[in-house]
Design an enzyme around this catalytic site. Structure first.
Site, PDB file in Angstrom:
ATOM      1  CD  GLN A  40      44.968   2.845   9.895  1.00 36.61           C
ATOM      2  OE1 GLN A  40      44.379   2.334   8.947  1.00 36.61           O
ATOM      3  NE2 GLN A  40      45.486   2.133  10.879  1.00 36.61           N
ATOM      4  CE  LYS A  56       3.625  -5.220   3.249  1.00 36.98           C
ATOM      5  NZ  LYS A  56       2.383  -4.734   3.847  1.00 36.98           N
ATOM      6  NE  ARG A 105      -2.760  -2.897   3.494  1.00 38.15           N
ATOM      7  CZ  ARG A 105      -1.603  -2.277   3.708  1.00 38.15           C
ATOM      8  NH1 ARG A 105      -1.459  -1.472   4.744  1.00 38.15           N
ATOM      9  NH2 ARG A 105      -0.584  -2.465   2.880  1.00 38.15           N
ATOM     10  CG  HIS A 141       1.348  -3.636  -0.227  1.00 36.37           C
ATOM     11  ND1 HIS A 141       1.570  -3.604   1.129  1.00 36.37           N
ATOM     12  CD2 HIS A 141       1.731  -2.432  -0.694  1.00 36.37           C
ATOM     13  CE1 HIS A 141       2.088  -2.437   1.475  1.00 36.37           C
ATOM     14  NE2 HIS A 141       2.197  -1.699   0.389  1.00 36.37           N
ATOM     15  N   GLY A 150       5.502  -2.848   5.724  1.00 38.38           N
ATOM     16  CA  GLY A 150       6.762  -2.459   5.104  1.00 38.38           C
ATOM     17  C   GLY A 150       7.484  -1.387   5.900  1.00 38.38           C
ATOM     18  CG  HIS A 151       6.259   2.898   6.283  1.00 37.40           C
ATOM     19  ND1 HIS A 151       5.603   2.681   5.098  1.00 37.40           N
ATOM     20  CD2 HIS A 151       6.720   4.177   6.219  1.00 37.40           C
ATOM     21  CE1 HIS A 151       5.637   3.781   4.354  1.00 37.40           C
ATOM     22  NE2 HIS A 151       6.319   4.699   5.002  1.00 37.40           N
ATOM     23  NE  ARG A 175       2.150   3.056   5.861  1.00 33.30           N
ATOM     24  CZ  ARG A 175       1.854   3.363   4.601  1.00 33.30           C
ATOM     25  NH1 ARG A 175       1.918   4.619   4.193  1.00 33.30           N
ATOM     26  NH2 ARG A 175       1.501   2.426   3.747  1.00 33.30           N
ATOM     27  CG  HIS A 199       0.084  -1.062   8.345  1.00 33.78           C
ATOM     28  ND1 HIS A 199       0.134  -2.373   7.919  1.00 33.78           N
ATOM     29  CD2 HIS A 199       0.837  -0.358   7.461  1.00 33.78           C
ATOM     30  CE1 HIS A 199       0.878  -2.457   6.836  1.00 33.78           C
ATOM     31  NE2 HIS A 199       1.304  -1.252   6.525  1.00 33.78           N
TER      32      HIS A 199
END
Length: 570
Positions: free
Chosen positions: A349, A379, A387, A441, A447-448, A510, A516
């Site tokens: 298999q 966040k 920021r 945000h 997030g990245h 970023r 960031h």
């Protein structure tokens, strides 16, 4: 530790639930496969009758499915729910200068309207959709998805069960040091990565950052100073080996019958935004940005501006799907531990939907949404960190004597500010790579970077980290071709190190755009790593085949995931 007084989460008494829930039936640990003669793992046989699947087999299968779900739910339930601590800036400053407020109305100093900020806090405290609709916005730019931080998931740790440390406080030396690094990144966006070791401004930036009191980026292990070889690099294992960019951002991508060259639609050199105070304030208030300036020539990534553009418009899992396709095309072994993959020993298999190419290509993408839910909780509901562009506004107004803010001398006395003032034409604002600046945000976590941590962990769990990538490349001077990388470490670019570097490239890209901070990267890749580990733990219960995953975490610890548990092995 969770206490009795903190067990009411979203209206559910978890202790009461634990006391009344039926105990999960034990599930036998999968046995080592005996391919010649193997009893079904779940203890029942598929019927050979004329009606196919049905009868007792179907009833047993239904019961077993419920037992596995219960066992996975119990694993998730028994994870400790940590305390979620922020840096205290929101309580410390009544004018909210240490917190995210972009898109809300601000005064002439860029300080948020307190009534508008309270409407945001009310929505976050109550969690009612109608309260989010009552948030008072400025010029109309909407906030990005705060309710995602309230979402549940049915695989892996709940967002509330994961946390990251408090971000550096506004007045701290660490925050100041991170801002100095960001200023230098902004000024040096058009320097080719291959020219770092011979560019005078890069050398000046390295010396400037080396003088910072609390900078925690990578340094030369002998001199303990930032050098052109370490500047702006990631902090993970192997980040200092080889060229700046991971090979997975340069190699051709085999995409089915297509072969995709990684030539990017980037932007013109020298185009920075929000360097004028009125333009900056307009964006803070949620105003519409100007258009960017596209470069009509497609190019391989060559500098920080190109990398910033990549992470402005990418699909969040894009780089890791590309890496998976590249690794599959190179026939890099699946699962470093031979005992972990049944199909490496099967005589009859191949893997496909489980432990095959289709499995990893779907898994590396599906983990992204779970990572986003985890970081969106941090966040919006824990940190609400400002920021970097907002910090730049504080620096500008402080140095222009329009206000007095509690900023550390490491940024106020840095030699980078004189260069920024000249670059901008009479402002100390952070030059931004994106016309719109940051998304609407909060900064922390990223997030990245969280998606990077999750996806790269999946890939390291799947592929042999020690495999050496031969014939490494970099882009030529104008980014139109790839040329061989001939550095002395060209033979040391392993899959594990280049995947760690890939996570750093995407995350720090970023930062290079100005949206960031360094700690957004370092904390968030570890958050994503935890998301991936918890999903792998729970999924390990669901396979018919025996299985385990062995991989190296970002801190260098080697772990084994098997039968729903993670064990440190080195």
């Amino acid at each position: 530790m969770t206490t009795k007084s903190s067990t009411l989460i979203w209206g559910i008494d978890k202790l009461a639930l634990k006391e009344t829930a039926p105990a999960a039936a034990p599930v036998a640990a999968p046995a080592t496969p005996n391919v010649a003669a193997k009893e079904p793992i779940w203890g029942f046989h598929h019927p050979n009758g004329r009606n196919g699947v049905g009868g007792n087999w179907a009833r047993n299968r239904t019961e077993q499915a419920r037992q596995i779900r219960r066992q996975a739910a119990q694993i998730a339930y028994e994870r400790e729910h940590p305390r979620h601590l922020n840096n205290g800036d929101e309580a410390r400053y009544s004018n909210r200068i240490g917190n995210f407020s972009k898109g809300l109305p601000h005064n002439a100093l860029g300080e948020v309207d307190p009534v508008a900020y309270e409407t945001l806090l009310t929505a976050l405290r109550k969690g009612n959709p109608e309260d989010f609709e009552a948030i008072k916005l400025g010029l109309g730019r909407k906030l990005v998805n705060p309710q995602a931080g309230l979402a549940f998931d049915l695989q892996g740790a709940d967002a509330y069960a994961l946390t990251i440390p408090p971000a550096p406080a506004l007045a701290s030396a660490e925050a100041a040091g991170e801002m100095v690094e960001l200023y230098w990144m902004a000024l040096l966006r058009d320097v080719h990565f291959s020219d770092f070791d011979r560019n005078d401004l890069i050398a000046e930036a390295a010396a400037s950052i080396s003088r910072l009191y609390a900078f925690k980026g990578p340094k030369d292990p002998q001199t303990k100073r930032v050098t052109p070889a370490t500047i702006f690099r990631g902090s993970t294992r192997g980040d200092l080996i080889g060229p700046y960019l991971s090979q997975f951002m340069l190699m051709d991508i085999p995409y089915g019958s297509l072969c995709i060259q990684q030539l990017n639609k980037t932007v013109k050199s020298g185009c920075d935004y929000m360097t004028d105070y009125d333009a900056w304030l307009h964006i803070q208030n949620g105003g519409n940005p100007p258009s960017d300036q596209p470069d009509r020539t497609r190019r391989y990534l060559r500098n920080m501006r190109d990398l910033g553009r990549y992470v402005q418009v990418d699909a969040l899992y894009e780089a890791y799907l590309n890496a998976a396709l590249i690794l599959l095309s190179l026939n890099v072994n699946h699962v470093l531990d031979d005992a972990g993959n049944y199909y490496k020993r099967s005589r009859t298999q191949y893997g496909f939907g489980t432990f095959g190419g289709a499995h990893i290509l779907s898994l590396v993408t599906e983990i992204a949404t779970r990572a986003l839910k985890a970081v969106w909780h941090q966040k919006w509901y824990v940190h609400r960190r400002l920021r970097p562009e907002a910090y730049g506004g504080l620096v500008h107004n402080h140095l222009q004597r329009r206000a007095c803010y509690p900023l550390h001398s490491d940024v106020l006395d840095s030699n980078v500010l004189e260069r920024v003032y000249k670059h901008n034409g009479r402002s100390y604002l952070l030059p931004m790579a994106f016309p719109e600046g940051s998304p609407t945000h909060p900064a922390y976590g990223a997030g990245h970077a969280t998606v990077a941590g999750a996806c790269v962990t999946i890939l390291k769990a799947w592929f042999d980290e020690t495999f050496v990538l031969r014939n490494p490349v970099v882009s030529n001077h104008d980014g139109t071709q790839l040329v061989p990388y001939t550095g002395p470490d060209a033979g040391r670019l392993t899959v594990g190190n280049e995947l760690n570097k890939l996570a750093a490239n995407i995350s720090i890209g970023r930062n290079m755009a100005g949206v960031h901070w360094r700690t957004d990267y370092t904390a968030s890749i570890r958050l994503g790593e935890e998301v991936a580990i918890t999903v792998l733990e729970e999924q390990s219960l669901t396979y018919n085949e025996s299985n385990s995953f062995t991989f190296t975490r970002f801190d260098g610890t080697q772990v084994l995931i098997k039968e729903g548990k993670t064990t440190v092995i080195a």
